[in-house]
Design a protein around this motif. Structure first.
Motif, PDB file in Angstrom:
ATOM      1  N   ALA A  56      33.545  -3.409   3.776  1.00 23.61           N
ATOM      2  CA  ALA A  56      32.518  -3.426   4.809  1.00 23.61           C
ATOM      3  C   ALA A  56      32.335  -4.809   5.425  1.00 23.61           C
ATOM      4  CB  ALA A  56      31.185  -2.947   4.244  1.00 23.61           C
ATOM      5  N   LEU A  57      32.570  -5.849   4.628  1.00 28.91           N
ATOM      6  CA  LEU A  57      32.358  -7.224   5.061  1.00 28.91           C
ATOM      7  C   LEU A  57      33.647  -8.034   4.983  1.00 28.91           C
ATOM      8  CD1 LEU A  57      29.139  -7.968   2.975  1.00 28.91           C
ATOM      9  CD2 LEU A  57      29.216  -7.622   5.443  1.00 28.91           C
ATOM     10  N   ASP A 105      53.316  -7.763  11.487  1.00 36.51           N
ATOM     11  CA  ASP A 105      52.896  -7.089  12.726  1.00 36.51           C
ATOM     12  C   ASP A 105      51.448  -7.419  13.088  1.00 36.51           C
ATOM     13  OD1 ASP A 105      51.899  -5.744  10.553  1.00 36.51           O
ATOM     14  OD2 ASP A 105      52.457  -3.753  11.243  1.00 36.51           O
ATOM     15  N   CYS A 106      50.867  -8.424  12.412  1.00 42.35           N
ATOM     16  CA  CYS A 106      49.495  -8.869  12.685  1.00 42.35           C
ATOM     17  C   CYS A 106      49.533 -10.210  13.414  1.00 42.35           C
ATOM     18  CB  CYS A 106      48.717  -9.033  11.387  1.00 42.35           C
ATOM     19  SG  CYS A 106      48.544  -7.501  10.438  1.00 42.35           S
ATOM     20  N   HIS A 107      48.599 -10.406  14.328  1.00 42.88           N
ATOM     21  CA  HIS A 107      48.534 -11.685  15.037  1.00 42.88           C
ATOM     22  C   HIS A 107      47.403 -12.556  14.539  1.00 42.88           C
ATOM     23  CE1 HIS A 107      45.127 -10.223  17.471  1.00 42.88           C
ATOM     24  NE2 HIS A 107      45.806  -9.089  17.584  1.00 42.88           N
ATOM     25  N   THR A 108      46.402 -11.971  13.886  1.00 38.96           N
ATOM     26  CA  THR A 108      45.222 -12.703  13.455  1.00 38.96           C
ATOM     27  C   THR A 108      44.881 -12.337  12.014  1.00 38.96           C
ATOM     28  OG1 THR A 108      44.356 -12.763  15.703  1.00 38.96           O
ATOM     29  CG2 THR A 108      42.760 -13.079  13.939  1.00 38.96           C
ATOM     30  N   ILE A 109      44.374 -13.336  11.272  1.00 41.51           N
ATOM     31  CA  ILE A 109      43.925 -13.132   9.898  1.00 41.51           C
ATOM     32  C   ILE A 109      42.466 -13.561   9.837  1.00 41.51           C
ATOM     33  CG2 ILE A 109      44.287 -13.712   7.477  1.00 41.51           C
ATOM     34  CD1 ILE A 109      47.172 -14.572   8.292  1.00 41.51           C
ATOM     35  N   LEU A 110      41.597 -12.676   9.334  1.00 43.70           N
ATOM     36  CA  LEU A 110      40.167 -12.953   9.206  1.00 43.70           C
ATOM     37  C   LEU A 110      39.828 -13.056   7.722  1.00 43.70           C
ATOM     38  CD1 LEU A 110      38.929 -10.295  11.783  1.00 43.70           C
ATOM     39  CD2 LEU A 110      39.169 -12.760  12.180  1.00 43.70           C
ATOM     40  N   VAL A 111      39.322 -14.215   7.304  1.00 48.73           N
ATOM     41  CA  VAL A 111      39.002 -14.460   5.894  1.00 48.73           C
ATOM     42  C   VAL A 111      37.721 -15.274   5.801  1.00 48.73           C
ATOM     43  CG1 VAL A 111      41.399 -14.370   5.078  1.00 48.73           C
ATOM     44  CG2 VAL A 111      40.461 -16.533   5.896  1.00 48.73           C
ATOM     45  N   SER A 112      37.115 -15.303   4.614  1.00 46.04           N
ATOM     46  CA  SER A 112      35.919 -16.133   4.442  1.00 46.04           C
ATOM     47  C   SER A 112      36.298 -17.558   4.062  1.00 46.04           C
ATOM     48  CB  SER A 112      34.990 -15.530   3.393  1.00 46.04           C
ATOM     49  OG  SER A 112      35.579 -15.612   2.120  1.00 46.04           O
ATOM     50  N   GLY A 113      37.539 -17.783   3.694  1.00 46.10           N
ATOM     51  CA  GLY A 113      38.017 -19.118   3.365  1.00 46.10           C
ATOM     52  C   GLY A 113      39.522 -19.120   3.219  1.00 46.10           C
ATOM     53  N   VAL A 114      40.119 -20.308   3.422  1.00 48.01           N
ATOM     54  CA  VAL A 114      41.566 -20.450   3.288  1.00 48.01           C
ATOM     55  C   VAL A 114      41.862 -21.919   2.993  1.00 48.01           C
ATOM     56  CG1 VAL A 114      41.897 -20.749   5.783  1.00 48.01           C
ATOM     57  CG2 VAL A 114      43.819 -20.009   4.380  1.00 48.01           C
ATOM     58  N   GLY A 115      42.808 -22.165   2.097  1.00 48.83           N
ATOM     59  CA  GLY A 115      43.206 -23.526   1.775  1.00 48.83           C
ATOM     60  C   GLY A 115      43.998 -24.162   2.908  1.00 48.83           C
ATOM     61  N   GLU A 116      44.102 -25.472   2.868  1.00 46.53           N
ATOM     62  CA  GLU A 116      44.817 -26.197   3.925  1.00 46.53           C
ATOM     63  C   GLU A 116      46.300 -25.842   3.972  1.00 46.53           C
ATOM     64  OE1 GLU A 116      43.709 -28.074   6.476  1.00 46.53           O
ATOM     65  OE2 GLU A 116      41.776 -27.349   5.781  1.00 46.53           O
ATOM     66  N   THR A 117      46.955 -25.712   2.810  1.00 45.53           N
ATOM     67  CA  THR A 117      48.390 -25.414   2.790  1.00 45.53           C
ATOM     68  C   THR A 117      48.698 -24.045   3.384  1.00 45.53           C
ATOM     69  OG1 THR A 117      48.761 -26.890   0.923  1.00 45.53           O
ATOM     70  CG2 THR A 117      50.437 -25.198   1.324  1.00 45.53           C
ATOM     71  N   PRO A 118      48.059 -22.951   2.910  1.00 43.07           N
ATOM     72  CA  PRO A 118      48.372 -21.659   3.526  1.00 43.07           C
ATOM     73  C   PRO A 118      47.992 -21.618   5.003  1.00 43.07           C
ATOM     74  CG  PRO A 118      46.636 -21.420   1.871  1.00 43.07           C
ATOM     75  CD  PRO A 118      47.168 -22.810   1.761  1.00 43.07           C
ATOM     76  N   ASP A 137      33.264  -4.296  11.380  1.00 43.92           N
ATOM     77  CA  ASP A 137      33.223  -3.665  12.704  1.00 43.92           C
ATOM     78  C   ASP A 137      32.739  -4.624  13.784  1.00 43.92           C
ATOM     79  OD1 ASP A 137      34.123  -1.373  11.518  1.00 43.92           O
ATOM     80  OD2 ASP A 137      32.173  -0.393  11.447  1.00 43.92           O
ATOM     81  N   LEU A 138      31.687  -5.393  13.485  1.00 43.45           N
ATOM     82  CA  LEU A 138      31.125  -6.319  14.476  1.00 43.45           C
ATOM     83  C   LEU A 138      32.099  -7.445  14.810  1.00 43.45           C
ATOM     84  CD1 LEU A 138      27.443  -6.579  13.185  1.00 43.45           C
ATOM     85  CD2 LEU A 138      28.332  -5.171  15.053  1.00 43.45           C
ATOM     86  N   VAL A 139      32.766  -7.977  13.789  1.00 47.10           N
ATOM     87  CA  VAL A 139      33.725  -9.066  14.014  1.00 47.10           C
ATOM     88  C   VAL A 139      34.920  -8.558  14.821  1.00 47.10           C
ATOM     89  CG1 VAL A 139      35.262 -10.739  12.908  1.00 47.10           C
ATOM     90  CG2 VAL A 139      33.000 -10.294  11.928  1.00 47.10           C
ATOM     91  N   LEU A 140      35.427  -7.375  14.485  1.00 41.46           N
ATOM     92  CA  LEU A 140      36.589  -6.830  15.198  1.00 41.46           C
ATOM     93  C   LEU A 140      36.261  -6.522  16.658  1.00 41.46           C
ATOM     94  CD1 LEU A 140      38.177  -4.505  12.485  1.00 41.46           C
ATOM     95  CD2 LEU A 140      38.977  -6.752  13.246  1.00 41.46           C
ATOM     96  N   VAL A 141      35.091  -5.986  16.921  1.00 44.83           N
ATOM     97  CA  VAL A 141      34.689  -5.705  18.304  1.00 44.83           C
ATOM     98  C   VAL A 141      34.568  -7.008  19.089  1.00 44.83           C
ATOM     99  CG1 VAL A 141      32.804  -4.852  19.754  1.00 44.83           C
ATOM    100  CG2 VAL A 141      33.620  -3.467  17.840  1.00 44.83           C
ATOM    101  N   SER A 148      32.988 -15.047  21.500  1.00 43.23           N
ATOM    102  CA  SER A 148      32.965 -16.157  20.557  1.00 43.23           C
ATOM    103  C   SER A 148      32.645 -15.650  19.152  1.00 43.23           C
ATOM    104  CB  SER A 148      31.918 -17.181  20.985  1.00 43.23           C
ATOM    105  OG  SER A 148      31.762 -18.158  19.971  1.00 43.23           O
ATOM    106  N   LEU A 149      33.328 -16.212  18.179  1.00 47.71           N
ATOM    107  CA  LEU A 149      33.048 -15.915  16.776  1.00 47.71           C
ATOM    108  C   LEU A 149      32.292 -17.076  16.144  1.00 47.71           C
ATOM    109  CD1 LEU A 149      36.486 -14.402  15.667  1.00 47.71           C
ATOM    110  CD2 LEU A 149      34.461 -13.189  16.457  1.00 47.71           C
ATOM    111  N   ASN A 150      31.835 -18.000  16.972  1.00 51.76           N
ATOM    112  CA  ASN A 150      31.204 -19.222  16.494  1.00 51.76           C
ATOM    113  C   ASN A 150      30.022 -18.957  15.555  1.00 51.76           C
ATOM    114  OD1 ASN A 150      31.072 -22.023  16.349  1.00 51.76           O
ATOM    115  ND2 ASN A 150      29.517 -22.118  17.943  1.00 51.76           N
ATOM    116  N   HIS A 151      29.231 -17.959  15.857  1.00 51.95           N
ATOM    117  CA  HIS A 151      28.070 -17.658  15.012  1.00 51.95           C
ATOM    118  C   HIS A 151      28.453 -17.061  13.659  1.00 51.95           C
ATOM    119  CE1 HIS A 151      28.996 -13.917  17.065  1.00 51.95           C
ATOM    120  NE2 HIS A 151      28.250 -13.267  16.202  1.00 51.95           N
TER     121      HIS A 151
END
Length: 171
Positions: A56-57, A105-118, A137-141, A148-151
């Motif tokens: 869900a999140l 086949d994906c162009h974007t990755i959405l995560v809550s965190g990611v290390g500098e190397t990956p 759902d809200l982020v994908l829309v 903007s995804l800034n918030h």
């Protein structure tokens, strides 16, 4: 042997091997069609991958994820495609190269965190990575509409240095 060479050898050694390299039709020669296991940044990539703990999140760090949920943004509303299992932790840079194959086949990755190397490796391979928290759902829309995804960006909580506050500012 240097680490870069070892990573490259491991990358190629862990690639899935097609069951048959024989031509499908008599007029074909082996190797005519593209390598289905190679990553090709210029190939069509209509999907978005995201890390979630419960579906869900967007709330999971890429390094902790064992799977990514894949969504199609080319439809009227974002549509769930499938869940993909990720390479196991460890293996250094090769893990991220194999992850790129998994979601090629994906162009974007959405995560809550990611290390500098990956992040560096995956961005070099053409992926856009957003570190966000929020309802899938809200982020994908918002992403589909180009909003903007800034918030939603994950922000580190820091204190002013004089106290051990919550990072929301001094009172």
């Amino acid at each position: 042997m240097n680490q870069k060479l070892m990573d490259r050898l491991t990358y190629h050694a862990t690639a899935p091997i097609p069951l048959s390299t024989a031509p499908k039709y008599c007029h074909e020669t082996p190797g005519d069609d593209d390598d289905t296991y190679a990553f090709n940044a210029s190939a069509p990539r209509p999907y978005v991958a995201l890390a979630t703990r419960e579906g869900a999140l967007i709330n999971q760090h890429l390094g902790e994820a064992t799977e990514l949920h894949v969504y199609d943004l080319t439809q009227d509303t974002p549509e769930f495609v499938e869940t993909r299992t990720l390479p196991k932790p460890g293996g250094g840079d090769v893990r991220w190269q194999n992850l790129a194959r998994t979601i090629k086949d994906c162009h974007t990755i959405l995560v809550s965190g990611v290390g500098e190397t990956p992040k560096k490796i995956l961005e070099t391979m053409g992926f856009t990575i957003h570190e966000v928290n929020g309802m899938i759902d809200l982020v994908l829309v918002a992403l589909k509409k180009g909003e903007s995804l800034n918030h939603l960006i994950v922000r580190a909580q820091t204190a002013c240095g004089e106290c051990r506050g919550t990072g929301t500012g001094c009172m």
